[in-house]
Structure formats: C-alpha cells, structure tokens
Scaffold this motif. Sequence first.
Motif, PDB file in Angstrom:
ATOM      1  N   GLU A  76       0.827  -1.211   0.000  1.00  0.00           N
ATOM      2  CA  GLU A  76       0.000   0.000   0.000  1.00  0.00           C
ATOM      3  C   GLU A  76       0.857   1.256   0.000  1.00  0.00           C
ATOM      4  N   GLU A  77       1.952   1.250   0.755  1.00  0.00           N
ATOM      5  CA  GLU A  77       2.856   2.405   0.777  1.00  0.00           C
ATOM      6  C   GLU A  77       3.351   2.735  -0.636  1.00  0.00           C
ATOM      7  N   VAL A  78       3.691   1.692  -1.381  1.00  0.00           N
ATOM      8  CA  VAL A  78       4.190   1.905  -2.743  1.00  0.00           C
ATOM      9  C   VAL A  78       3.075   2.419  -3.645  1.00  0.00           C
ATOM     10  N   LEU A  79       1.902   1.845  -3.530  1.00  0.00           N
ATOM     11  CA  LEU A  79       0.779   2.298  -4.362  1.00  0.00           C
ATOM     12  C   LEU A  79       0.430   3.755  -4.080  1.00  0.00           C
ATOM     13  N   TYR A  80       0.457   4.146  -2.816  1.00  0.00           N
ATOM     14  CA  TYR A  80       0.130   5.532  -2.467  1.00  0.00           C
ATOM     15  C   TYR A  80       1.115   6.528  -3.074  1.00  0.00           C
ATOM     16  N   ALA A  81       2.302   6.064  -3.377  1.00  0.00           N
ATOM     17  CA  ALA A  81       3.291   6.957  -3.982  1.00  0.00           C
ATOM     18  C   ALA A  81       2.992   7.243  -5.450  1.00  0.00           C
ATOM     19  N   HIS A  82       2.052   6.506  -6.051  1.00  0.00           N
ATOM     20  CA  HIS A  82       1.663   6.775  -7.441  1.00  0.00           C
ATOM     21  C   HIS A  82       0.701   7.961  -7.455  1.00  0.00           C
ATOM     22  N   PRO A  83       0.915   8.954  -8.292  1.00  0.00           N
ATOM     23  CA  PRO A  83       0.093  10.174  -8.257  1.00  0.00           C
ATOM     24  C   PRO A  83      -1.381   9.959  -8.560  1.00  0.00           C
ATOM     25  N   ALA A  84      -1.737   8.839  -9.180  1.00  0.00           N
ATOM     26  CA  ALA A  84      -3.138   8.613  -9.527  1.00  0.00           C
ATOM     27  C   ALA A  84      -3.914   7.905  -8.418  1.00  0.00           C
ATOM     28  N   VAL A  85      -3.225   7.450  -7.374  1.00  0.00           N
ATOM     29  CA  VAL A  85      -3.887   6.664  -6.333  1.00  0.00           C
ATOM     30  C   VAL A  85      -4.316   7.572  -5.185  1.00  0.00           C
ATOM     31  N   ALA A  86      -5.629   7.632  -4.971  1.00  0.00           N
ATOM     32  CA  ALA A  86      -6.165   8.399  -3.845  1.00  0.00           C
ATOM     33  C   ALA A  86      -6.261   7.530  -2.602  1.00  0.00           C
ATOM     34  N   GLU A  87      -6.773   6.315  -2.758  1.00  0.00           N
ATOM     35  CA  GLU A  87      -6.863   5.359  -1.660  1.00  0.00           C
ATOM     36  C   GLU A  87      -6.672   3.960  -2.221  1.00  0.00           C
ATOM     37  N   CYS A  88      -6.220   3.061  -1.361  1.00  0.00           N
ATOM     38  CA  CYS A  88      -6.066   1.675  -1.801  1.00  0.00           C
ATOM     39  C   CYS A  88      -6.122   0.744  -0.608  1.00  0.00           C
ATOM     40  N   ALA A  89      -6.422  -0.494  -0.883  1.00  0.00           N
ATOM     41  CA  ALA A  89      -6.405  -1.542   0.140  1.00  0.00           C
ATOM     42  C   ALA A  89      -5.871  -2.804  -0.502  1.00  0.00           C
ATOM     43  N   VAL A  90      -4.858  -3.372   0.096  1.00  0.00           N
ATOM     44  CA  VAL A  90      -4.236  -4.596  -0.404  1.00  0.00           C
ATOM     45  C   VAL A  90      -4.702  -5.759   0.460  1.00  0.00           C
ATOM     46  N   LEU A  91      -5.097  -6.837  -0.188  1.00  0.00           N
ATOM     47  CA  LEU A  91      -5.631  -7.996   0.527  1.00  0.00           C
ATOM     48  C   LEU A  91      -5.346  -9.265  -0.254  1.00  0.00           C
ATOM     49  N   GLY A  92      -5.576 -10.394   0.386  1.00  0.00           N
ATOM     50  CA  GLY A  92      -5.360 -11.665  -0.268  1.00  0.00           C
ATOM     51  C   GLY A  92      -6.518 -12.054  -1.165  1.00  0.00           C
ATOM     52  N   VAL A  93      -6.189 -12.566  -2.338  1.00  0.00           N
ATOM     53  CA  VAL A  93      -7.184 -13.048  -3.292  1.00  0.00           C
ATOM     54  C   VAL A  93      -6.981 -14.557  -3.450  1.00  0.00           C
ATOM     55  N   PRO A  94      -8.025 -15.366  -3.284  1.00  0.00           N
ATOM     56  CA  PRO A  94      -7.863 -16.817  -3.396  1.00  0.00           C
ATOM     57  C   PRO A  94      -7.256 -17.220  -4.737  1.00  0.00           C
ATOM     58  N   ASP A  95      -6.356 -18.209  -4.677  1.00  0.00           N
ATOM     59  CA  ASP A  95      -5.682 -18.679  -5.881  1.00  0.00           C
ATOM     60  C   ASP A  95      -5.555 -20.197  -5.792  1.00  0.00           C
ATOM     61  N   ALA A  96      -6.016 -20.883  -6.817  1.00  0.00           N
ATOM     62  CA  ALA A  96      -6.077 -22.347  -6.779  1.00  0.00           C
ATOM     63  C   ALA A  96      -4.696 -22.973  -6.649  1.00  0.00           C
ATOM     64  N   ARG A  97      -3.664 -22.323  -7.171  1.00  0.00           N
ATOM     65  CA  ARG A  97      -2.332 -22.919  -7.176  1.00  0.00           C
ATOM     66  C   ARG A  97      -1.498 -22.499  -5.972  1.00  0.00           C
TER      67      ARG A  97
END
Length: 520
Positions: A431-452
């Motif tokens: 999230e810290e890295v994403l916030y450094a992008h000028p187009a990102v106002a807010e973000c949330a990073v989370l786990g997404v299920p993956d079969a492998r």
Amino acid sequence: MTLTEMLDRSVRTFGPATALRDDTRAVTYTELGARVGDVAAALVARGCRPGDRVALALPNVLEFAYLYYGIARAGGIAVPLNPGLRRAEMRRLLADCTPRLLLAWAGIPFLTEGEGAANGEGAANGGHTDDLGIDVVVLDPTSLADFAPRDESPPLVPRRGDDLAVLLYTSGTTGEPKGAMLTHDNLVVNAQVDQGLVEMGPHDVLLGALPLFHAFGQTCCLNLPLVSGSEVVLHATFNPRHALTAVGENGITVFLAVPAMYTALLHLLSRLPEEYDLDSLRMTISSGAPLAVELLHRVEERFGVVMLEGYGLSETSPTATLNVEGRRRPGTVGTPLPGVQIRILDQETGEPVGGDGGGVDVVGEVAIRGHNVMRGYWNAPEATAAVLSPDGWLRTGDLGRLDADGFLTIVDRKKDLVIVGGENVFPREVEEVLYAHPAVAECAVLGVPDARRGEVVGAAVVLAENTEATEAELRAHVRARLRSVKVPRHVWFVDALPKGGTNKILKREIALPEELRLPV
C-alpha cells in the motif's frame, strides 16, 4: 485520579473559558461542570448505582460530554456505542453489557428502523428495547433539561482510580466486537501523558470531528483537551468542507484525524486551494489506521505544519506510542509513552525476540504493558487470557519492529497477512508503494484466493479525481520497487472503499470482482 476529579479540577482552574462548542452553542467549563452534575443527579434518581453500566448512543454533540462525565460522577460505567449501528448490531452489544439505561439521540437507526423499534417516549419517560428489558431515554438538545432537572444537588459518589470507568467495544475489524474494560486511571493518565507530549494548553482550540464513541476521539478530542483547559469544536459528523472552514472560523490549532480523513481533505484542497484559511494550525496528528509516508509528506506540505503519528488500540486507552515534535521519525509510530513498555514477540512461539523483546529490526507481534492497558474484556475470560498475560503484557495482533533507537514501525495486522506460496507479504508495504503513485487516492491490499498458490496479492484502488491509470501501469509501478511476489496479481478500481464509523478502511467488507472468486 478519576474522570470526575479530572473534570472538577479543570472546572475550578478554567471556569469562565469556553470548554465546548458546536455550530450554534457553546459552554464554559463552569457550565459544563453544572450540567454534568445535573446528569449525575438524574441518573442516581433513576436508580443508577456504582458499577452500573449506562450505554450512550449519540453523535458528537455537547450532550455526549454531559452524559459521559455525568455517568462517571454517578459512579456508573459509561458504554459509548456507535449511534449509526443498525438495530441488530446494537442489540448484540446491549445484550452483552446489560446496561441499566440506554441514553440515545433522537433519530438514530436503533430507534427508527423496523416494526419492533425501541419505543422510548422521550427524556422524561423510559421505553424498553423489546425483550432486553433495558430502559431507553431518548434525548435531543431540548429534552436534556427534562431528563436532568436543575433543582437537585449533584451527588458525590466516591470512586477510585482503579475502578472501571468505560466499557469500550472494539471496532470489530477482525471479528466480533469485545468490550475493553478501561479504568479511570487508564483514561486520565493517558490524557495527562498525551498533554505533556504535545504541550496542549488553554491557548489551543481542537477540532473534535473524530467520533467520540471511539477510543481515539474520546481520549484525544475530549479528555485530553479538557484536562488541558483547551477549547473543543465539535462536529457531529466529519465533512471535509465543514472541517476546513472551521479551521479559519474557529482558529483551530490542533487537528486530529485518521488517514482516510486527511486523504479527503487533500482532495478538497486540490480543487479549491485558495478557499480555506489554515494559518492558525500548529499541529496535525494522525492515528487509528496505518499512515502512508507519502500521505504524511503531502499533508505537511499542504497544511504547512508538522504531522505527528501515533499508535494505539481501544485496549490501550488508546495511545501507546507517539512521534513528538523534535524527536520523530516518519514511517514509524514513534516511541512508547512514558510509563509504557513495548516488546516484540516471536510470531510462532509468542516468546520475546532476543530474550527481552528488544531485538532490533526483527518483525514480530507487538506487545504492550503500562498504565494504559485495559483490565480485560467484559464477560470474556477466554478472550482476555488469549491477549493479556498474568504480568500485564497485551498481545496486540499487530506486527511490528523496533529500531535501535526504540522507534516502532507497524508492519501490518497479523490477520491481514497475505501468504503467497508460503511466503509472507505485508499488505501495508505494498500500500505504501501504491500511495506513492500520483493517480492513487486510496487503496487496500488484501489476499485473493488462488487455486495454485493458496492466495495472491490483490489491490482495490480508488483513483484521484481527474487522473487515469491502468492495472498494468500500477503493477509495473510496484514491480519497480518490490519483489515480484509482492506485486499485485490483480488490481481493480472502485469508486470508494468501505469504511467503519471511525473512517477506518474495512478490508473484510471489500468485495472481490466476480471473476476473482473461486467456485464454491
């Protein structure tokens, strides 16, 4: 010292000065003391006895303070509840704490929704909450006088510093809410120590836009300024335009908010840069949720004052660590308050790292001990034993590390970890890295299920106004700064992120796009 003794001392010291105001009303310290005494007398007349729980569900209005301190003066235990809770949510908490009374603000959802809504008949008459058998007193600015007539002398109910003062339900971001039992000493000492660190005094005017039912708002927007002789400008709800206007109109010197609130303020200031006068500010404070370093720098640049970041929990009254002016380290949450200890526990064994928990730059679970730590959870001995050791160490569930100078960095919540093919990924780092992008106002990073791989990294992103970005662009932005395992495999764009009553992002309520959900 008790909350009553704290307030009495401020009333004697700062009597004619303004203590609280909202958009249309103001009360001095002397008037606040009188109203608190009236409430205490009314509660005792209604049968409130020392140790009784009294629930209150109000927005940030003057009456919250009258009731909160009035309950303490009557010897009761205040149970502040989110006035926005739906009826079923409120009833669960009431069933757990079994209060003698529920003092509710007219028009809250609990009173208005559904056929079986509570039928409180106004300030002078108690209703009941269905089969719970709890008296309900419905209040508004005109009815408090009926509830608390002024012809009675305030009672004097002796209490000690180690008596329970407040039952504060956790926000429930990682499960069912639990009632943290906070003593008078927990709350008063936390406010006094905070006062010394931020040097707050009668010259300060503080904006009270944080919800008072929450630990951060209660200590830092009520107890802290009132022990300091400061003035509090209450806002019933947070509105960026209203908040920024109040800074110029009321001469706000100290601004407290959670990161999401600062994001909203910066968004408004980017659109209307010349409309707001921020010259009176001397300090901004952030806590309650992780603060991206990029956001801290943007706030300091736009507001023109230092930002101090702190850390704590409902269970720690709430402040545990704080960056202070002249000794701060952006990216960390500061050093422990005087009288508070921090140590790091091994994630697997629960034992202190390095033998004493002071291992430098080792990530583990943060544990806290000190005057701020709760007595335990109400009616939950097993939950208490799981987090509170016999010698007073509280396991926070947060992952962090201490540096050689004692500054604490919060890496993430233990339960928010994303485990990709057996490797730990801390969402906050991404999230810290994403916030450094000028187009990102807010973000949330989370786990997404993956079969492998079990799960992979995903990111829900809110774009700043008048900007554009693609999933590929944001993934490349992260890839240039972090290892490939930390790069979001999936990025999706949303109009807004779900937030709780304290403006904290609720990751558990973020819906995955349909195509990312594994078949059941």
